[in-house]
Scaffold this motif. Structure first.
Motif, PDB file in Angstrom:
ATOM      1  N   UNK A  97      26.942  58.228  71.538  1.00 37.16           N
ATOM      2  CA  UNK A  97      25.048  59.410  71.245  1.00 37.16           C
ATOM      3  C   UNK A  97      25.242  59.617  69.726  1.00 37.16           C
ATOM      4  N   UNK A  98      26.297  60.417  69.365  1.00 36.61           N
ATOM      5  CA  UNK A  98      26.171  61.183  68.093  1.00 36.61           C
ATOM      6  C   UNK A  98      26.216  60.176  67.071  1.00 36.61           C
ATOM      7  N   UNK A  99      26.879  59.311  67.065  1.00 33.88           N
ATOM      8  CA  UNK A  99      27.021  58.104  66.163  1.00 33.88           C
ATOM      9  C   UNK A  99      25.598  57.563  66.367  1.00 33.88           C
ATOM     10  N   UNK A 100      25.322  57.634  67.542  1.00 34.18           N
ATOM     11  CA  UNK A 100      24.263  55.978  67.351  1.00 34.18           C
ATOM     12  C   UNK A 100      23.188  57.145  66.920  1.00 34.18           C
ATOM     13  N   UNK A 101      22.704  58.255  66.969  1.00 31.76           N
ATOM     14  CA  UNK A 101      21.628  59.214  66.331  1.00 31.76           C
ATOM     15  C   UNK A 101      21.369  59.132  65.049  1.00 31.76           C
ATOM     16  N   UNK A 102      22.991  59.647  64.375  1.00 30.05           N
ATOM     17  CA  UNK A 102      23.071  60.018  63.187  1.00 30.05           C
ATOM     18  C   UNK A 102      22.743  58.143  62.641  1.00 30.05           C
ATOM     19  N   UNK A 151      17.190  54.232  59.744  1.00 25.64           N
ATOM     20  CA  UNK A 151      16.452  52.858  60.206  1.00 25.64           C
ATOM     21  C   UNK A 151      15.589  52.731  59.206  1.00 25.64           C
ATOM     22  N   UNK A 152      15.289  52.160  59.671  1.00 19.05           N
ATOM     23  CA  UNK A 152      13.827  51.367  58.280  1.00 19.05           C
ATOM     24  C   UNK A 152      12.668  50.935  58.976  1.00 19.05           C
ATOM     25  N   UNK A 153      12.341  51.868  59.499  1.00 17.59           N
ATOM     26  CA  UNK A 153      10.817  51.709  59.875  1.00 17.59           C
ATOM     27  C   UNK A 153       9.659  51.856  59.887  1.00 17.59           C
ATOM     28  N   UNK A 154       9.540  51.261  58.244  1.00 16.42           N
ATOM     29  CA  UNK A 154       7.884  51.807  57.625  1.00 16.42           C
ATOM     30  C   UNK A 154       6.764  51.444  58.706  1.00 16.42           C
ATOM     31  N   UNK A 164      17.436  49.203  63.098  1.00 14.26           N
ATOM     32  CA  UNK A 164      17.221  48.701  62.819  1.00 14.26           C
ATOM     33  C   UNK A 164      16.106  48.816  61.141  1.00 14.26           C
ATOM     34  N   UNK A 165      16.215  47.898  61.096  1.00 14.09           N
ATOM     35  CA  UNK A 165      15.730  47.680  59.593  1.00 14.09           C
ATOM     36  C   UNK A 165      14.400  46.976  59.506  1.00 14.09           C
ATOM     37  N   UNK A 166      12.800  47.410  59.364  1.00 11.82           N
ATOM     38  CA  UNK A 166      11.908  46.737  59.300  1.00 11.82           C
ATOM     39  C   UNK A 166      11.345  45.575  57.970  1.00 11.82           C
ATOM     40  N   UNK A 167      10.661  44.010  58.432  1.00 17.62           N
ATOM     41  CA  UNK A 167      10.104  44.224  56.217  1.00 17.62           C
ATOM     42  C   UNK A 167       9.161  43.476  57.190  1.00 17.62           C
ATOM     43  N   UNK A 168       8.358  43.364  55.832  1.00 17.97           N
ATOM     44  CA  UNK A 168       6.970  42.958  56.093  1.00 17.97           C
ATOM     45  C   UNK A 168       6.341  41.695  55.999  1.00 17.97           C
ATOM     46  N   UNK A 169       7.752  41.083  56.484  1.00 16.93           N
ATOM     47  CA  UNK A 169       7.737  39.386  57.285  1.00 16.93           C
ATOM     48  C   UNK A 169       8.090  40.561  58.591  1.00 16.93           C
ATOM     49  N   UNK A 170       6.956  40.400  59.390  1.00 17.02           N
ATOM     50  CA  UNK A 170       8.145  40.988  60.334  1.00 17.02           C
ATOM     51  C   UNK A 170       8.627  40.064  61.564  1.00 17.02           C
ATOM     52  N   UNK A 171       9.469  38.809  61.474  1.00 22.75           N
ATOM     53  CA  UNK A 171       9.671  38.311  61.724  1.00 22.75           C
ATOM     54  C   UNK A 171      11.662  38.272  61.268  1.00 22.75           C
ATOM     55  N   UNK A 172      11.210  38.940  59.993  1.00 23.18           N
ATOM     56  CA  UNK A 172      12.927  38.693  59.672  1.00 23.18           C
ATOM     57  C   UNK A 172      13.466  39.430  59.898  1.00 23.18           C
ATOM     58  N   UNK A 173      13.049  41.494  60.432  1.00 20.06           N
ATOM     59  CA  UNK A 173      13.226  41.909  60.399  1.00 20.06           C
ATOM     60  C   UNK A 173      14.780  42.045  61.172  1.00 20.06           C
ATOM     61  N   UNK A 174      15.833  43.033  61.898  1.00 24.41           N
ATOM     62  CA  UNK A 174      16.631  43.194  62.208  1.00 24.41           C
ATOM     63  C   UNK A 174      16.531  44.131  62.793  1.00 24.41           C
ATOM     64  N   UNK A 175      16.977  44.176  64.924  1.00 22.59           N
ATOM     65  CA  UNK A 175      17.286  45.258  65.622  1.00 22.59           C
ATOM     66  C   UNK A 175      18.874  45.460  65.039  1.00 22.59           C
TER      67      UNK A 175
END
Length: 133
Positions: free
Chosen positions: A8-13, A18-21, A43-54
């Motif tokens: 839990x601590x590792x997931x929270x850290x 995360x990059x979720x603007x 997660x890492x989002x991208x302005x072109x939504x399908x390119x992001x990573x969960x």
């Protein structure tokens, strides 16, 4: 032995990184691998939504890069009170590297964690063994 509290601590850290603007929905995942190490991803989002990573495939990539081969336990955290479960695509990605009895803990940090096996999250799944692996 790595505890759920440590996962839990590792997931929270990592969730804090995360990059979720766009969605403002930050997710973190910690994987306990067969080598005894904990690998994390966000997660890492991208302005072109399908390119992001969960978060889950990000953690899987870290596991493989670090030398781990198989997932032994997963802890995913996100905002809110509802458990933040892996999406359908991520469930399939987890299936590639985890046995069906692996426990996936999903946690909306304002609520209670949900413990389910991969088989419960992805029943009747298609895995590597169908392809002779």
């Amino acid at each position: 032995m790595v505890t759920d509290a440590e996962l839990f601590a590792a997931a929270e850290a990592v969730r804090a990184k995360a990059y979720a603007p766009y969605s403002k929905f930050q997710v973190g995942t910690a994987i306990l691998a067969d080598d005894g190490k904990v690998y994390v991803g966000c997660n890492v989002e991208n302005a072109a939504y399908p390119i992001g990573n969960c978060a889950e495939p990000s953690a899987i990539a870290a596991m493989l890069a670090g030398g781990g081969k198989r997932i032994k336990r997963v802890y995913t955290t996100g905002p809110g009170a509802m458990p933040v479960t892996p999406c359908g695509g991520c469930r399939q990605r987890l299936r590639e590297f985890a046995d069906q009895d692996v426990v996936i803990i999903s946690h909306g940090i304002d609520g209670a964690p949900l413990h389910q096996t991969l088989a419960q999250l992805l029943p009747h799944s298609f895995g590597p063994e169908f392809l002779g692996k």
